[in-house]
Design an enzyme around this catalytic site. Structure first.
Site, mmCIF file in Angstrom:
data_model
loop_
_atom_site.group_PDB
_atom_site.id
_atom_site.type_symbol
_atom_site.label_atom_id
_atom_site.label_comp_id
_atom_site.label_asym_id
_atom_site.label_seq_id
_atom_site.Cartn_x
_atom_site.Cartn_y
_atom_site.Cartn_z
ATOM 1 N N THR A 177 24.077 13.022 84.987
ATOM 2 C CA THR A 177 22.965 12.308 84.376
ATOM 3 C C THR A 177 21.675 12.727 85.055
ATOM 4 O O THR A 177 21.626 12.855 86.286
ATOM 5 C CB THR A 177 23.115 10.779 84.474
ATOM 6 O OG1 THR A 177 21.910 10.191 84.009
ATOM 7 C CG2 THR A 177 23.393 10.298 85.882
ATOM 8 N N GLU A 320 26.871 6.775 83.126
ATOM 9 C CA GLU A 320 27.636 6.100 84.180
ATOM 10 C C GLU A 320 28.677 5.131 83.641
ATOM 11 O O GLU A 320 29.528 4.641 84.369
ATOM 12 C CB GLU A 320 26.683 5.320 85.107
ATOM 13 C CG GLU A 320 25.877 6.171 86.057
ATOM 14 C CD GLU A 320 24.541 6.634 85.485
ATOM 15 O OE1 GLU A 320 24.426 6.695 84.237
ATOM 16 O OE2 GLU A 320 23.636 6.935 86.272
ATOM 17 N N LYS A 430 12.560 8.121 78.164
ATOM 18 C CA LYS A 430 13.551 8.785 77.310
ATOM 19 C C LYS A 430 12.904 9.211 76.002
ATOM 20 O O LYS A 430 12.530 8.386 75.187
ATOM 21 C CB LYS A 430 14.739 7.874 77.051
ATOM 22 C CG LYS A 430 15.981 8.667 76.788
ATOM 23 C CD LYS A 430 17.210 7.810 76.821
ATOM 24 C CE LYS A 430 18.446 8.661 77.029
ATOM 25 N NZ LYS A 430 19.666 7.902 76.840
ATOM 26 N N TRP A 435 15.757 12.926 79.090
ATOM 27 C CA TRP A 435 14.988 12.258 80.135
ATOM 28 C C TRP A 435 13.765 13.048 80.616
ATOM 29 O O TRP A 435 13.827 14.259 80.769
ATOM 30 C CB TRP A 435 15.872 11.997 81.349
ATOM 31 C CG TRP A 435 16.926 10.969 81.103
ATOM 32 C CD1 TRP A 435 18.271 11.189 81.027
ATOM 33 C CD2 TRP A 435 16.739 9.566 80.904
ATOM 34 N NE1 TRP A 435 18.919 10.004 80.788
ATOM 35 C CE2 TRP A 435 18.016 8.989 80.715
ATOM 36 C CE3 TRP A 435 15.619 8.722 80.874
ATOM 37 C CZ2 TRP A 435 18.198 7.627 80.492
ATOM 38 C CZ3 TRP A 435 15.806 7.365 80.647
ATOM 39 C CH2 TRP A 435 17.075 6.831 80.461
HETATM 40 P P1 AMP Z 1 22.119 8.273 79.434
HETATM 41 O O1 AMP Z 1 22.815 8.155 80.724
HETATM 42 O O2 AMP Z 1 21.325 9.527 79.283
HETATM 43 O O3 AMP Z 1 23.054 8.029 78.297
HETATM 44 O O4 AMP Z 1 21.022 7.119 79.363
HETATM 45 C C1 AMP Z 1 21.335 5.754 79.499
HETATM 46 C C2 AMP Z 1 20.080 4.936 79.360
HETATM 47 O O5 AMP Z 1 19.530 5.089 78.034
HETATM 48 C C3 AMP Z 1 20.266 3.449 79.514
HETATM 49 O O6 AMP Z 1 20.327 3.055 80.860
HETATM 50 C C4 AMP Z 1 19.040 2.906 78.797
HETATM 51 O O7 AMP Z 1 17.882 2.980 79.610
HETATM 52 C C5 AMP Z 1 18.886 3.882 77.639
HETATM 53 N N1 AMP Z 1 19.561 3.354 76.442
HETATM 54 C C6 AMP Z 1 20.799 3.652 75.996
HETATM 55 N N2 AMP Z 1 21.074 2.980 74.861
HETATM 56 C C7 AMP Z 1 19.997 2.216 74.573
HETATM 57 C C8 AMP Z 1 19.659 1.285 73.532
HETATM 58 N N3 AMP Z 1 20.492 1.016 72.527
HETATM 59 N N4 AMP Z 1 18.449 0.676 73.599
HETATM 60 C C9 AMP Z 1 17.585 0.952 74.597
HETATM 61 N N5 AMP Z 1 17.833 1.825 75.592
HETATM 62 C C10 AMP Z 1 19.026 2.449 75.595
#
Ligand code: AMP
Length: 533
Positions: A177, A320, A430, A435
């Site tokens: 990540t 994670e 994001k 990211w």
């Molecule tokens: P990743 O590890 O790249 O999948 O990113 C995870 C992060 O994306 C989470 O901790 C959130 O900050 C953001 N995220 C994922 N799903 C959502 C959602 N449905 N609404 C808002 N933020 C989200």
């Protein structure tokens, strides 16, 4: 004393064995980047996975060794999920959009011995090869123009192979990540965690995978195990439609022609699809359900899909967390709700699926667990069998003493278990599912001779969900404009990281310990609108 049930080690090889046995002829279609299409089935995927496992052993790989894939969604990539796990190896699905430094770091950090890639990523291989001294073999999923072709490589084997046995706690996949500060962090998914996560994902109140499903996952196989869909899909014996390209014209054609029932992806994907259909006067495909996650699904998107008869499953999760934490879907009172109320509910991030627990704690005092009253907002924590305990090669656990992982997200829990996210404590933005580090942008910006302090936050953008805005305090007696700042940053960060706007302010709010208070900054600019948004 043990009970008297049969032994069954939770290994993902059971998943592909089951799919081949019970749904052997269910189709797996791939649309390739060159416009050709191929069709195989679950039995074919298993046959090729056995050959691949055999071929990996011949290369000298041992259980626990890592194989990187730099690839989009297609049947050969799917083969590698089971082929690598089947020889006891660990598949490292690499995000090709990472920067060169990150690519160098993660492949070396993971100790990858083999890299298998799509021909479209040949330029990445050419650039990075010298920086990956431990990679011994390169194989190309498409043709063998530059190196061994996947089909030739596995084609040399007879597939007479027994899956390698091991512990269910062995890793089978590693995902990095970049959604944290500092270097990307590796999360090792276990055979057991993967099976539990996929079984939970099968539920009708989760990904809703069924034998009758025709699923087109737009979420890439390199993003958090494609949300576990390849495993859940194999368990259900459903049909997959893969596309190696993310062109909305191709996706639209495939969804309509193949009668796709379900899809999954980040909000940006749907936005591109809307634009394509509008520009070409086409109706949206009539999907049964669309799982949207990775970023907050915006209201207009939910409304439009729902009006088109598509159920929106708004999901939250993280690399994670394997990644599914929560999924939204019809609640017990759904039929009594007005359309507006259904939309309002769907805008929240859904409810935890069985196996994971959520709680919110006070932002200043994390020992204080907050009530699930739908009003009190705090730091979101999660625990469960498919949630990371310790990052790969880290010295310390990533969880509290009582096993909770701090997500870096901020929100509230409603009495019915629904999660509603409101903010983020981690210093990342994001954009379109990828990211951007606000800290790196700030550090680069303060190198500008006229900048005294800089703070970067994400602002809502209709296409990318969030885009960075840089707030700058100028040095006394110095002057500069936004163009000079963006110019200054342009050779220090990737182009798509450059802030959409630079705003000059007299001061930036700080916390009691002197850190930039992003929360106060966001509150101060809560009505802010991006210039062209
Ligand atoms: P990743 O590890 O790249 O999948 O990113 C995870 C992060 O994306 C989470 O901790 C959130 O900050 C953001 N995220 C994922 N799903 C959502 C959602 N449905 N609404 C808002 N933020 C989200």
């Amino acid at each position: 004393m043990l009970g008297a049930m049969q032994d069954w080690t939770m290994r993902v090889t059971h998943v592909i064995d089951h799919a081949a046995r019970e749904a052997g002829t269910r189709e797996i279609l791939t649309y390739w980047a060159d416009g050709t299409e191929t069709r195989t089935d679950w039995a074919g995927i298993r046959r090729d996975a056995l050959k691949m496992a055999q071929a990996l052993q011949k290369l000298g790989l041992n259980p626990g060794d890592k194989v990187a894939s730099i690839a989009m969604n297609h049947a050969r990539h799917l083969v590698s999920w089971f082929g690598v796990a089947g020889m006891g190896g660990v598949l490292h699905t690499v995000n090709p959009r990472l920067f060169e430094d990150q690519l160098e770091y993660i492949i070396n950090h993971a100790d990858d011995r083999v890299v298998i890639y799509d021909a479209m990523f040949q330029p990445i291989i050419d650039k990075m090869k010298d920086r990956w001294p431990n990679v011994e073999h390169y194989i190309c999923f498409d043709s063998g123009e530059h190196t061994t072709a996947f089909e030739d490589w596995i084609g040399a084997e007879d597939g007479n192979f027994e899956w390698v046995e091991g512990s269910e706690r062995d890793p089978c996949m590693i995902c990095y990540t970049s959604g944290t500060t500092g270097n990307p962090k590796g999360v090792q998914y276990e055979h057991r965690s993967t099976i539990l996560h996929a079984m939970a994902g099968l539920q009708p109140s989760a990904l809703n995978c069924m034998t009758s499903s025709v699923y087109l996952p737009v979420v890439p196989m390199f993003h958090a195990a494609s949300w576990g869909l390849p495993y859940a899909g194999a368990m259900a014996g459903m049909k997959f439609v893969f596309s190696q390209v993310n062109d909305p014209a191709v996706l639209d054609m495939l969804m309509k022609r193949e009668k796709v029932t379900d899809s999954a992806g980040v909000p940006t994907v749907w936005l591109a699809h809307f634009q394509y259909c509008d520009a070409n006067n086409l109706e949206l495909p009539k999907l049964r359900a669309a799982t949207i996650g990775g970023s907050a699904a915006p209201k207009f998107m939910i409304e439009r899909l729902m009006k088109n008869g598509t159920r929106v499953q708004h999901a939250w999760g993280m690399t994670e967390t394997s990644p599914i934490g929560t999924v939204g879907g019809p609640t017990h009172d759904w039929d009594e709700l007005s359309f507006e109320d259904k939309v309002a509910k769907t805008m929240m991030q859904g409810r935890p699926i069985f196996g994971v627990e959520l709680r919110t704690v006070d932002l200043d005092d994390p020992t204080k667990v907050l009530p699930r009253d739908g009003e009190t907002s705090g730091a979101l924590q999660i625990r469960g069998p498919w949630v990371v305990k310790r990052y790969f090669k880290a010295e310390e656990d990533a969880v509290t003493e009582d096993g909770w992982f701090n997500t870096g997200d901020v929100g509230m829990l409603h009495p019915d278990g629904t999660l509603q996210l409101t903010d983020r404590t981690k210093d990342v933005i994001k954009s379109g599912g990828e990211w951007i580090s606000s800290v790196e942008l700030e550090n680069a910006a303060v190198g500008h001779p006229a900048v005294a302090e800089a703070a970067c936050i994400g602002m809502y953008h209709p296409k990318w969900d969030e885009r960075p805005v840089l707030f700058v305090v100028k040095k006394d007696g110095q002057d500069c404009d936004d163009k000079s700042i963006v110019n200054f940053l342009s050779d220090k960060v990737a182009k798509w990281w450059l802030p959409d706007a630079v705003e000059f302010v007299d001061d930036i709010p700080h916390t009691a310990t002197g850190k930039i208070s992003k929360k106060d900054l966001r509150d101060r600019f809560s009505d802010y609108k991006l210039p062209e948004a």
